[in-house]
Design an enzyme around this catalytic site. Structure first.
Site, PDB file in Angstrom:
ATOM      1  N   THR A 150       7.394 -33.897  30.137  1.00  0.00           N
ATOM      2  CA  THR A 150       8.492 -32.917  29.934  1.00  0.00           C
ATOM      3  C   THR A 150       8.006 -31.472  29.977  1.00  0.00           C
ATOM      4  O   THR A 150       8.792 -30.543  29.787  1.00  0.00           O
ATOM      5  CB  THR A 150       9.178 -33.159  28.573  1.00  0.00           C
ATOM      6  OG1 THR A 150       8.216 -32.928  27.517  1.00  0.00           O
ATOM      7  CG2 THR A 150       9.740 -34.564  28.476  1.00  0.00           C
ATOM      8  N   GLY A 151       6.719 -31.266  30.197  1.00  0.00           N
ATOM      9  CA  GLY A 151       6.205 -29.888  30.286  1.00  0.00           C
ATOM     10  C   GLY A 151       5.984 -29.502  31.732  1.00  0.00           C
ATOM     11  O   GLY A 151       6.928 -29.338  32.511  1.00  0.00           O
ATOM     12  N   TYR A 199       5.214 -31.194  34.193  1.00  0.00           N
ATOM     13  CA  TYR A 199       5.781 -32.129  35.195  1.00  0.00           C
ATOM     14  C   TYR A 199       7.298 -32.045  35.294  1.00  0.00           C
ATOM     15  O   TYR A 199       7.901 -32.705  36.138  1.00  0.00           O
ATOM     16  CB  TYR A 199       5.306 -33.557  34.911  1.00  0.00           C
ATOM     17  CG  TYR A 199       3.880 -33.833  35.381  1.00  0.00           C
ATOM     18  CD1 TYR A 199       3.117 -32.838  35.985  1.00  0.00           C
ATOM     19  CD2 TYR A 199       3.288 -35.073  35.217  1.00  0.00           C
ATOM     20  CE1 TYR A 199       1.815 -33.083  36.412  1.00  0.00           C
ATOM     21  CE2 TYR A 199       1.989 -35.334  35.629  1.00  0.00           C
ATOM     22  CZ  TYR A 199       1.257 -34.324  36.239  1.00  0.00           C
ATOM     23  OH  TYR A 199      -0.028 -34.572  36.654  1.00  0.00           O
ATOM     24  N   ASP A 204       1.371 -30.752  15.985  1.00  0.00           N
ATOM     25  CA  ASP A 204       0.309 -30.740  16.991  1.00  0.00           C
ATOM     26  C   ASP A 204      -0.341 -32.117  16.980  1.00  0.00           C
ATOM     27  O   ASP A 204      -0.869 -32.547  15.956  1.00  0.00           O
ATOM     28  CB  ASP A 204      -0.703 -29.649  16.602  1.00  0.00           C
ATOM     29  CG  ASP A 204      -1.903 -29.600  17.525  1.00  0.00           C
ATOM     30  OD1 ASP A 204      -2.638 -28.601  17.460  1.00  0.00           O
ATOM     31  OD2 ASP A 204      -2.103 -30.547  18.313  1.00  0.00           O
ATOM     32  N   ASP A 240      -2.721 -32.091  27.159  1.00  0.00           N
ATOM     33  CA  ASP A 240      -4.007 -32.602  27.657  1.00  0.00           C
ATOM     34  C   ASP A 240      -5.119 -31.603  27.340  1.00  0.00           C
ATOM     35  O   ASP A 240      -6.201 -31.956  26.861  1.00  0.00           O
ATOM     36  CB  ASP A 240      -3.890 -32.790  29.172  1.00  0.00           C
ATOM     37  CG  ASP A 240      -4.913 -33.745  29.755  1.00  0.00           C
ATOM     38  OD1 ASP A 240      -5.293 -33.554  30.921  1.00  0.00           O
ATOM     39  OD2 ASP A 240      -5.334 -34.673  29.038  1.00  0.00           O
TER      40      ASP A 240
HETATM   41  N1  APR Z   1       0.769 -31.516  20.562  1.00  0.00           N
HETATM   42  C1  APR Z   1       1.888 -32.195  20.910  1.00  0.00           C
HETATM   43  N2  APR Z   1       2.604 -31.924  22.019  1.00  0.00           N
HETATM   44  C2  APR Z   1       2.169 -30.894  22.792  1.00  0.00           C
HETATM   45  C3  APR Z   1       1.009 -30.142  22.498  1.00  0.00           C
HETATM   46  C4  APR Z   1       0.305 -30.482  21.314  1.00  0.00           C
HETATM   47  N3  APR Z   1      -0.807 -29.838  20.938  1.00  0.00           N
HETATM   48  N4  APR Z   1       0.850 -29.200  23.475  1.00  0.00           N
HETATM   49  C5  APR Z   1       1.874 -29.354  24.335  1.00  0.00           C
HETATM   50  N5  APR Z   1       2.679 -30.370  23.929  1.00  0.00           N
HETATM   51  C6  APR Z   1       3.906 -30.861  24.546  1.00  0.00           C
HETATM   52  C7  APR Z   1       4.643 -29.953  25.485  1.00  0.00           C
HETATM   53  O1  APR Z   1       5.384 -28.977  24.760  1.00  0.00           O
HETATM   54  C8  APR Z   1       5.542 -30.954  26.184  1.00  0.00           C
HETATM   55  O2  APR Z   1       6.683 -31.222  25.384  1.00  0.00           O
HETATM   56  O3  APR Z   1       3.569 -31.970  25.362  1.00  0.00           O
HETATM   57  C9  APR Z   1       4.676 -32.227  26.244  1.00  0.00           C
HETATM   58  C10 APR Z   1       4.121 -32.562  27.620  1.00  0.00           C
HETATM   59  O4  APR Z   1       3.855 -31.369  28.336  1.00  0.00           O
HETATM   60  P1  APR Z   1       2.507 -31.195  29.220  1.00  0.00           P
HETATM   61  O5  APR Z   1       1.362 -31.127  28.318  1.00  0.00           O
HETATM   62  O6  APR Z   1       2.764 -30.048  30.148  1.00  0.00           O
HETATM   63  O7  APR Z   1       2.406 -32.569  30.038  1.00  0.00           O
HETATM   64  P2  APR Z   1       3.172 -33.054  31.354  1.00  0.00           P
HETATM   65  O8  APR Z   1       4.508 -32.431  31.481  1.00  0.00           O
HETATM   66  O9  APR Z   1       3.084 -34.545  31.303  1.00  0.00           O
HETATM   67  O10 APR Z   1       2.270 -32.487  32.535  1.00  0.00           O
HETATM   68  C11 APR Z   1       0.995 -33.053  32.719  1.00  0.00           C
HETATM   69  O11 APR Z   1      -0.065 -30.925  32.817  1.00  0.00           O
HETATM   70  O12 APR Z   1      -1.720 -30.224  31.421  1.00  0.00           O
HETATM   71  C12 APR Z   1      -1.484 -30.760  32.646  1.00  0.00           C
HETATM   72  O13 APR Z   1      -3.431 -32.116  33.055  1.00  0.00           O
HETATM   73  C13 APR Z   1      -2.046 -32.158  32.773  1.00  0.00           C
HETATM   74  O14 APR Z   1      -1.639 -32.166  35.119  1.00  0.00           O
HETATM   75  C14 APR Z   1      -1.196 -32.669  33.891  1.00  0.00           C
HETATM   76  C15 APR Z   1       0.185 -32.098  33.565  1.00  0.00           C
END
Ligand code: APR
Length: 167
Positions: free
Chosen positions: A120-121, A123, A10, A34
């Site tokens: 990668t989440g 987006y 995390d 985020d």
């Molecule tokens: N620590 C590390 N990595 C994490 C954590 C954490 N606590 N929580 C989630 N992740 C990982 C996810 O599993 C993924 O591999 O972060 C990566 C990015 O995923 P997202 O958080 O969904 O980010 P992204 O794909 O860039 O999308 C951004 O999502 O949350 C909203 O405000 C944000 O609109 C924006 C969009």
């Protein structure tokens, strides 16, 4: 000399000078990583983000880390590309995220930085290609940052980042 490590964990528990959040353009917080970082840093993070945003995709902007525990002093907000099939410059925007985060870290004098797997989440960026872009870009960007940590939140991402690092 810059080292790059890949760990499963995390990002809000990382002991580094700066952590990178995968934000949206408003910098007001969201879900995923985020959301986790905004919950850990407290509501002042969104207040500070709102003052310096919006942040265009591929760019990076820093705020203090507020309630995040030391040694974390900075949150570097970057906005990844929304995946639309790969023909709209998404790869270049993702590479820019990593490059600009290092440039901002250098401006801050941050010696160590932790990155999530940007885009990668929510987006939807294909994680294997994203891992290759992350490692290739970080390896090819001159920086004063001595310690880079790539934080995988799941086993698949961990494996992909390790494979990219071993290539
Ligand atoms: N620590 C590390 N990595 C994490 C954590 C954490 N606590 N929580 C989630 N992740 C990982 C996810 O599993 C993924 O591999 O972060 C990566 C990015 O995923 P997202 O958080 O969904 O980010 P992204 O794909 O860039 O999308 C951004 O999502 O949350 C909203 O405000 C944000 O609109 C924006 C969009």
């Amino acid at each position: 000399m810059t080292t790059i490590d890949v760990v499963l964990g995390d990002i809000t528990t990382e002991n580094v000078d700066a952590i990178v959040t995968a934000a949206n353009e408003s910098l007001l917080g969201g879900g995923g990583v985020d959301g986790a970082i905004h919950r850990a840093a407290g509501r002042r993070l969104a207040e500070a983000g709102g003052k310096i945003g919006p942040c265009p995709p591929g760019e990076a902007m820093a705020t203090p880390a507020f309630d995040l525990d030391p040694p974390v002093r900075h949150v570097i907000h970057t906005v990844g590309p929304v995946w639309e099939g790969g023909r709209y410059g998404e790869a270049g925007v993702l590479a820019s995220c990593y490059r600009r985060c290092l440039a901002v870290a250098d401006e801050l004098g941050a010696g160590s930085v932790a990155f999530p797997a940007i885009a990668t989440g929510v987006y939807g960026f294909p994680p294997e290609q994203a891992a290759r872009i992350a490692v290739t870009t970080l390896r090819s960007t001159p920086t004063e940052v001595s310690r880079i940590r790539l934080i995988a939140f799941d086993a698949e991402t961990l494996d992909l980042l390790r494979t990219a690092l071993a290539a």
